[in-house]
Enzyme design. Structure first.
Site, PDB file in Angstrom:
ATOM      1  N   THR A  27      39.817 101.361  23.781  1.00  0.00           N
ATOM      2  CA  THR A  27      39.273 101.070  22.455  1.00  0.00           C
ATOM      3  C   THR A  27      37.932 100.372  22.679  1.00  0.00           C
ATOM      4  O   THR A  27      37.588 100.037  23.813  1.00  0.00           O
ATOM      5  CB  THR A  27      40.190 100.095  21.684  1.00  0.00           C
ATOM      6  N   ALA A  60      41.197  96.449  26.194  1.00  0.00           N
ATOM      7  CA  ALA A  60      40.851  95.606  25.038  1.00  0.00           C
ATOM      8  C   ALA A  60      39.551  94.881  25.368  1.00  0.00           C
ATOM      9  O   ALA A  60      39.472  94.160  26.369  1.00  0.00           O
ATOM     10  CB  ALA A  60      41.980  94.615  24.777  1.00  0.00           C
ATOM     11  N   VAL A  86      41.387  94.074  30.554  1.00  0.00           N
ATOM     12  CA  VAL A  86      40.278  93.382  29.890  1.00  0.00           C
ATOM     13  C   VAL A  86      38.985  94.186  30.095  1.00  0.00           C
ATOM     14  O   VAL A  86      38.571  94.454  31.229  1.00  0.00           O
ATOM     15  CB  VAL A  86      40.117  91.946  30.435  1.00  0.00           C
ATOM     16  N   LYS A  87      38.386  94.572  28.969  1.00  0.00           N
ATOM     17  CA  LYS A  87      37.190  95.429  29.025  1.00  0.00           C
ATOM     18  C   LYS A  87      35.943  94.555  28.894  1.00  0.00           C
ATOM     19  O   LYS A  87      35.799  93.797  27.931  1.00  0.00           O
ATOM     20  CB  LYS A  87      37.276  96.445  27.883  1.00  0.00           C
ATOM     21  N   ILE A  88      35.078  94.694  29.866  1.00  0.00           N
ATOM     22  CA  ILE A  88      33.929  93.785  29.989  1.00  0.00           C
ATOM     23  C   ILE A  88      32.646  94.594  30.190  1.00  0.00           C
ATOM     24  O   ILE A  88      32.606  95.504  31.025  1.00  0.00           O
ATOM     25  CB  ILE A  88      34.155  92.850  31.210  1.00  0.00           C
TER      26      ILE A  88
END
Ligand code: G3P
Length: 219
Positions: A27, A60, A86-88
């Site tokens: 997402t 996310a 964890v999307k960074i």
């Protein structure tokens, strides 16, 4: 090759999950907004709802762009569910945050990658996934698939374990081309996944089989 669906639409996620071929979900804040999800509480609730549907990884994205903020948000997201990745974004503080999470065994997805240099940094920082946006490169007359090939070569040269997650996939040929050049994962909309099924000879062949079955039965 892993198949992720790139959406925050719960119906699409359920449909792909029911198909039995789904390995995860990605997402981003724009996809969340498209579903009318806004504000921290709603967003966290929505991620949890996605995790309850799928078996695999759920990316996310953090909103903060400073190191401390990314760590704070990333830890909160990771606490939601074991499936959270964890999307960074690939910015300077993002590289530091990738390293922080990878040192602690928390999965990460390094996003907004448009060059081999950015992908190299993501791998050095220990990202679980790197997300080159191939559709957006195609949009500006750069070759998205060529970037996947370049990253594949670099990662293989040094045996980096970071998985290449081809993102911004828009249509079935993107998926096929990604598979040809060795992307580990692709993430795209349900429409692109379902379009892989389409072939006129399948449709006409099936129609003939069924008609012949009926003819033989009525003889
Ligand atoms: O996975 C990245 C993706 O959400 C961006 O896709 O179609 O907005 O370029 P797109």
């Amino acid at each position: 090759m892993k198949f992720f669906i790139d959406t925050a639409n719960l119906e699409h996620i359920k449909e792909a999950q029911d198909l039995g071929i789904l390995d995860g979900v990605t997402t981003n804040p724009s996809l969340m907004a498209k579903e009318g999800i806004s504000g921290k509480d709603q967003v966290l609730k929505h991620y949890k709802a996605i995790c309850d549907i799928v078996d695999g990884d759920v990316s996310a994205e953090v909103i903060a762009t400073d190191y401390a903020g990314m760590i704070r948000e990333g830890e909160e997201l990771a606490d939601l569910d074991d499936k959270i990745v964890v999307k960074i974004p690939i910015i300077k503080d993002g590289v530091k945050a990738l390293k922080y999470f990878s040192d602690r065994g928390i999965k990460t997805n390094c996003t907004l990658v448009f060059s081999a240099g950015q992908a190299l940094l993501a791998a050095k920082a220990g990202a679980t996934y790197v997300s080159p946006f191939i559709g957006r490169l195609d949009d500006i007359s750069y070759d998205g698939i060529q970037l996947i090939e370049q990253i594949r070569l670099i990662y293989d040269n040094y045996e980096f374990e970071t998985e290449i997650l081809a993102a911004s996939v828009r249509h079935p040929m993107h998926i096929i081309n990604c598979a040809e050049v060795g992307a580990d994962v692709m993430t795209g909309p349900l429409s692109a996944i379902l379009a892989l099924l389409k072939h006129p000879l399948t449709d006409s062949g099936l129609a003939t089989f069924l008609a012949d079955y009926e003819k033989a039965k009525n003889k």
